[in-house]
Design a protein around this motif. Sequence first.
Motif, PDB file in Angstrom:
ATOM      1  N   GLN A 177       3.449   1.869   2.919  1.00  0.00           N
ATOM      2  CA  GLN A 177       4.458   2.868   2.574  1.00  0.00           C
ATOM      3  C   GLN A 177       3.873   4.271   2.744  1.00  0.00           C
ATOM      4  O   GLN A 177       2.954   4.654   2.023  1.00  0.00           O
ATOM      5  CB  GLN A 177       4.913   2.666   1.136  1.00  0.00           C
ATOM      6  N   LYS A 178       4.401   5.011   3.709  1.00  0.00           N
ATOM      7  CA  LYS A 178       3.972   6.399   3.914  1.00  0.00           C
ATOM      8  C   LYS A 178       4.830   7.292   3.016  1.00  0.00           C
ATOM      9  O   LYS A 178       6.032   7.445   3.234  1.00  0.00           O
ATOM     10  CB  LYS A 178       4.145   6.801   5.369  1.00  0.00           C
ATOM     11  N   VAL A 202       6.835   1.491   6.353  1.00  0.00           N
ATOM     12  CA  VAL A 202       8.075   2.185   5.999  1.00  0.00           C
ATOM     13  C   VAL A 202       7.747   3.671   5.916  1.00  0.00           C
ATOM     14  O   VAL A 202       6.717   4.070   5.371  1.00  0.00           O
ATOM     15  CB  VAL A 202       8.675   1.659   4.680  1.00  0.00           C
ATOM     16  N   ASP A 203       8.612   4.485   6.481  1.00  0.00           N
ATOM     17  CA  ASP A 203       8.350   5.902   6.689  1.00  0.00           C
ATOM     18  C   ASP A 203       9.112   6.762   5.681  1.00  0.00           C
ATOM     19  O   ASP A 203      10.347   6.814   5.702  1.00  0.00           O
ATOM     20  CB  ASP A 203       8.783   6.266   8.124  1.00  0.00           C
ATOM     21  N   GLU A 204       8.384   7.400   4.770  1.00  0.00           N
ATOM     22  CA  GLU A 204       8.929   8.363   3.811  1.00  0.00           C
ATOM     23  C   GLU A 204      10.234   7.875   3.161  1.00  0.00           C
ATOM     24  O   GLU A 204      11.298   8.491   3.308  1.00  0.00           O
ATOM     25  CB  GLU A 204       9.130   9.714   4.490  1.00  0.00           C
ATOM     26  N   PRO A 205      10.178   6.794   2.407  1.00  0.00           N
ATOM     27  CA  PRO A 205      11.404   6.189   1.885  1.00  0.00           C
ATOM     28  C   PRO A 205      12.148   7.028   0.856  1.00  0.00           C
ATOM     29  O   PRO A 205      13.321   6.755   0.583  1.00  0.00           O
ATOM     30  CB  PRO A 205      10.911   4.873   1.273  1.00  0.00           C
ATOM     31  N   LEU A 206      11.502   8.041   0.274  1.00  0.00           N
ATOM     32  CA  LEU A 206      12.161   8.897  -0.714  1.00  0.00           C
ATOM     33  C   LEU A 206      12.727  10.184  -0.111  1.00  0.00           C
ATOM     34  O   LEU A 206      13.197  11.059  -0.845  1.00  0.00           O
ATOM     35  CB  LEU A 206      11.185   9.256  -1.840  1.00  0.00           C
ATOM     36  N   THR A 243      10.461   1.759  13.330  1.00  0.00           N
ATOM     37  CA  THR A 243      10.200   2.039  11.924  1.00  0.00           C
ATOM     38  C   THR A 243      10.044   3.524  11.623  1.00  0.00           C
ATOM     39  O   THR A 243       9.939   3.910  10.458  1.00  0.00           O
ATOM     40  CB  THR A 243       8.931   1.301  11.471  1.00  0.00           C
ATOM     41  N   ASP A 244      10.027   4.388  12.648  1.00  0.00           N
ATOM     42  CA  ASP A 244       9.954   5.830  12.412  1.00  0.00           C
ATOM     43  C   ASP A 244      11.235   6.314  11.744  1.00  0.00           C
ATOM     44  O   ASP A 244      12.334   5.832  12.053  1.00  0.00           O
ATOM     45  CB  ASP A 244       9.782   6.588  13.732  1.00  0.00           C
ATOM     46  N   GLY A 245      11.109   7.282  10.860  1.00  0.00           N
ATOM     47  CA  GLY A 245      12.284   7.877  10.262  1.00  0.00           C
ATOM     48  C   GLY A 245      13.170   8.546  11.304  1.00  0.00           C
ATOM     49  O   GLY A 245      12.705   8.920  12.390  1.00  0.00           O
ATOM     50  N   VAL A 246      14.452   8.712  10.971  1.00  0.00           N
ATOM     51  CA  VAL A 246      15.386   9.319  11.927  1.00  0.00           C
ATOM     52  C   VAL A 246      15.046  10.780  12.195  1.00  0.00           C
ATOM     53  O   VAL A 246      15.596  11.381  13.130  1.00  0.00           O
ATOM     54  CB  VAL A 246      16.843   9.197  11.438  1.00  0.00           C
ATOM     55  N   VAL A 271       0.851  -1.191   0.000  1.00  0.00           N
ATOM     56  CA  VAL A 271       0.000   0.000   0.000  1.00  0.00           C
ATOM     57  C   VAL A 271       0.885   1.239   0.000  1.00  0.00           C
ATOM     58  O   VAL A 271       1.668   1.451   0.925  1.00  0.00           O
ATOM     59  CB  VAL A 271      -0.922   0.025   1.233  1.00  0.00           C
ATOM     60  N   ALA A 272       0.772   2.050  -1.039  1.00  0.00           N
ATOM     61  CA  ALA A 272       1.465   3.334  -1.090  1.00  0.00           C
ATOM     62  C   ALA A 272       0.461   4.424  -0.754  1.00  0.00           C
ATOM     63  O   ALA A 272      -0.468   4.668  -1.528  1.00  0.00           O
ATOM     64  CB  ALA A 272       2.072   3.572  -2.475  1.00  0.00           C
ATOM     65  N   MET A 273       0.617   5.050   0.412  1.00  0.00           N
ATOM     66  CA  MET A 273      -0.278   6.121   0.829  1.00  0.00           C
ATOM     67  C   MET A 273       0.400   7.452   0.510  1.00  0.00           C
ATOM     68  O   MET A 273       1.378   7.834   1.145  1.00  0.00           O
ATOM     69  CB  MET A 273      -0.584   6.021   2.323  1.00  0.00           C
ATOM     70  N   TRP A 274      -0.137   8.147  -0.484  1.00  0.00           N
ATOM     71  CA  TRP A 274       0.440   9.401  -0.958  1.00  0.00           C
ATOM     72  C   TRP A 274      -0.231  10.568  -0.251  1.00  0.00           C
ATOM     73  O   TRP A 274      -1.424  10.792  -0.401  1.00  0.00           O
ATOM     74  CB  TRP A 274       0.264   9.516  -2.468  1.00  0.00           C
ATOM     75  N   SER A 275       0.560  11.315   0.496  1.00  0.00           N
ATOM     76  CA  SER A 275       0.044  12.417   1.312  1.00  0.00           C
ATOM     77  C   SER A 275       0.904  13.655   1.117  1.00  0.00           C
ATOM     78  O   SER A 275       2.088  13.553   0.775  1.00  0.00           O
ATOM     79  CB  SER A 275       0.060  12.021   2.795  1.00  0.00           C
ATOM     80  N   GLY A 276       0.311  14.801   1.345  1.00  0.00           N
ATOM     81  CA  GLY A 276       1.089  16.026   1.432  1.00  0.00           C
ATOM     82  C   GLY A 276       1.528  16.262   2.866  1.00  0.00           C
ATOM     83  O   GLY A 276       1.160  15.520   3.776  1.00  0.00           O
ATOM     84  N   PRO A 277       2.348  17.293   3.086  1.00  0.00           N
ATOM     85  CA  PRO A 277       2.806  17.605   4.442  1.00  0.00           C
ATOM     86  C   PRO A 277       1.695  18.229   5.283  1.00  0.00           C
ATOM     87  O   PRO A 277       0.670  18.671   4.765  1.00  0.00           O
ATOM     88  CB  PRO A 277       3.937  18.611   4.192  1.00  0.00           C
ATOM     89  N   ARG A 278       1.922  18.266   6.595  1.00  0.00           N
ATOM     90  CA  ARG A 278       1.003  18.893   7.555  1.00  0.00           C
ATOM     91  C   ARG A 278      -0.380  18.261   7.478  1.00  0.00           C
ATOM     92  O   ARG A 278      -1.404  18.933   7.446  1.00  0.00           O
ATOM     93  CB  ARG A 278       0.932  20.418   7.349  1.00  0.00           C
ATOM     94  N   ASN A 279      -0.389  16.947   7.425  1.00  0.00           N
ATOM     95  CA  ASN A 279      -1.614  16.169   7.373  1.00  0.00           C
ATOM     96  C   ASN A 279      -1.614  15.259   8.599  1.00  0.00           C
ATOM     97  O   ASN A 279      -0.815  15.454   9.510  1.00  0.00           O
ATOM     98  CB  ASN A 279      -1.633  15.370   6.050  1.00  0.00           C
ATOM     99  N   VAL A 280      -2.444  14.240   8.609  1.00  0.00           N
ATOM    100  CA  VAL A 280      -2.414  13.264   9.705  1.00  0.00           C
ATOM    101  C   VAL A 280      -1.722  11.986   9.231  1.00  0.00           C
ATOM    102  O   VAL A 280      -2.052  10.878   9.657  1.00  0.00           O
ATOM    103  CB  VAL A 280      -3.826  12.958  10.250  1.00  0.00           C
ATOM    104  N   SER A 281      -0.736  12.144   8.353  1.00  0.00           N
ATOM    105  CA  SER A 281      -0.121  10.990   7.702  1.00  0.00           C
ATOM    106  C   SER A 281       0.630  10.102   8.688  1.00  0.00           C
ATOM    107  O   SER A 281       0.639   8.870   8.532  1.00  0.00           O
ATOM    108  CB  SER A 281       0.821  11.442   6.591  1.00  0.00           C
TER     109      SER A 281
END
Length: 235
Positions: free
Chosen positions: A82-83, A32-36, A184-187, A6-16
Motif C-alpha cells: 500500500q503506497k 495499491v496506489d494512494e487509496p486515501l 494499478t496506477d492511480g487515475v 505493507v503500508a509504506m508511509w511517504s510524503g510527497p515529492r519523494n521516490v514513492s
Amino acid sequence: MTQTRVAMWSGPRNVSTALMRSFGARPDTLVVDEPLYAYYLATTGLDHPGRAEVLASQPHEWDDVAAALTGPLPDGVRVHYQKHMTHHLLPEVGRDWIGELANAYLIRDPAHVVASYAKVRGAPDLADLGYAQQAEIHRAYGGPVVDAADLLRDPAGVLRRLCEALALPWTEAMLSWPAGRRATDGVWAPHWYASVESSTGFAPYSSSPAEVPARLRPLVTAAMPYYEEMAAHRL
C-alpha cells in the motif's frame, strides 16, 4: 501462505512511485496506489489535477478504505503493498486499523522535498508535507524507515534490509521493471507519473544541493525535527 499488508508511509515529492514499481515487480505482490486520495480531496475540497477522475475512482469515506486495506486478499498474493501519502491521513481518520498493517516509512530531506514541491504546487504548509503525520504513525506503531537518498545510493542493499525487516523474501526482481503505465496506477498518473513511466529502475543518486526559495526556508526548518527523528531509525 502467509500474507503481509505493507503500508509504506511517504510524503510527497519523494521516490514513492518508483518504490511502488519496485514492489510491483515482485511476482508475489499486489500494489495499491494512494487509496486515501479521493477521501482527502473530498474532505478538503482541494482542486488537484484530475480531481473529478480521482473522486470517481475511489471511496470517499476513510473507514471504507480502511476496511478494504485490512480485508481478505486474493489467493496467490503474498504481499499487499500500500503506497500511502501521509498528508492524506487527516486528523479525523481513525488510527486503529493502521496497527493491523506492517508499517514502513519513506523519508527525504525536507530541503529537497520543499524545493521540488515549490516547482509544481506553489507554497505548501507543514501539513502538506506529511512529516508530522509520519512521525506520529512511527511513534505509535514502529516499523522500518528508508531514506530516499540511501535507497538511490544503494537500491539492492537498502531493499534487502527492508525485506528482512518486513520478514519478506528478497528478490532481485525489485531492482528493475518494464517502462510504461500499470493498471494499478492511480487515475492521476497522467498528471504526475511521466518520469516513472519512462523508468526501468531507480534513478542514480544526485548530490546536487536543494535550491529552496527564501520564502520557504522556514518550512524546511519546521519540518527538520520530524525528519531527524525519523532518520535516526533509518535502515
